[in-house]
Design a protein around this motif. Structure first.
Motif, PDB file in Angstrom:
ATOM      1  N   GLU A   8     -57.013  56.336  83.679  1.00  0.00           N
ATOM      2  CA  GLU A   8     -58.136  57.172  83.244  1.00  0.00           C
ATOM      3  C   GLU A   8     -58.834  56.574  82.023  1.00  0.00           C
ATOM      4  O   GLU A   8     -60.059  56.578  81.937  1.00  0.00           O
ATOM      5  N   THR A  19     -63.849  58.763  89.091  1.00  0.00           N
ATOM      6  CA  THR A  19     -63.627  59.505  90.327  1.00  0.00           C
ATOM      7  C   THR A  19     -62.172  59.325  90.755  1.00  0.00           C
ATOM      8  O   THR A  19     -61.471  58.452  90.227  1.00  0.00           O
ATOM      9  N   GLU A  20     -61.746  60.110  91.715  1.00  0.00           N
ATOM     10  CA  GLU A  20     -60.389  59.936  92.248  1.00  0.00           C
ATOM     11  C   GLU A  20     -60.218  58.529  92.790  1.00  0.00           C
ATOM     12  O   GLU A  20     -59.174  57.901  92.609  1.00  0.00           O
ATOM     13  N   SER A  21     -61.232  58.034  93.447  1.00  0.00           N
ATOM     14  CA  SER A  21     -61.187  56.693  94.040  1.00  0.00           C
ATOM     15  C   SER A  21     -61.062  55.610  92.971  1.00  0.00           C
ATOM     16  O   SER A  21     -60.258  54.686  93.102  1.00  0.00           O
TER      17      SER A  21
END
Length: 113
Positions: A8, A19-21
């Protein structure tokens, strides 16, 4: 002060869309980069140093590594030379192995030597 460079944190500091990706991609790159934690905070400072040369550190879409890239299509020979010298200096200073992409101003960060 100790900065733990999590997926992160690196996504945020490298100004990649969080983003999650992208976090999953950063997690994979961290796992594939040998001894990442030993030089991780220096990736962020390298990114800052390369900005005026139109260079940056990001995630690779084709390899499970971080990449160092210069937007050489718009830059002068002098800027490319400065970019290359800075990348080599950083690599030597922190004993980081890079893999250069043939015929491009792109390097993959493989990990500690």
């Amino acid at each position: 002060m100790h900065l733990e460079v999590t997926p992160e944190v690196i996504v945020s500091q490298l100004e990649i869309g969080k983003t999650e990706s992208s976090i999953a991609q950063a997690t994979k790159a961290i796992k594939n980069t040998k001894d990442f934690e030993k030089f991780s905070k220096h990736i962020i400072s390298l990114n800052d140093k390369l900005k005026h040369m139109h260079g940056f550190v990001s995630l690779s879409n084709s390899e499970p590594y971080f990449k160092i890239k210069c937007d050489s299509t718009t830059d002068s020979k002098e800027i490319i030379e400065e970019f290359t010298a800075e990348v080599k200096h950083w690599s030597n200073k922190y004993d980081v192995k890079l893999q250069k992409v043939e015929n491009k101003d792109v390097y993959y960060i493989i990990g500690k030597n």
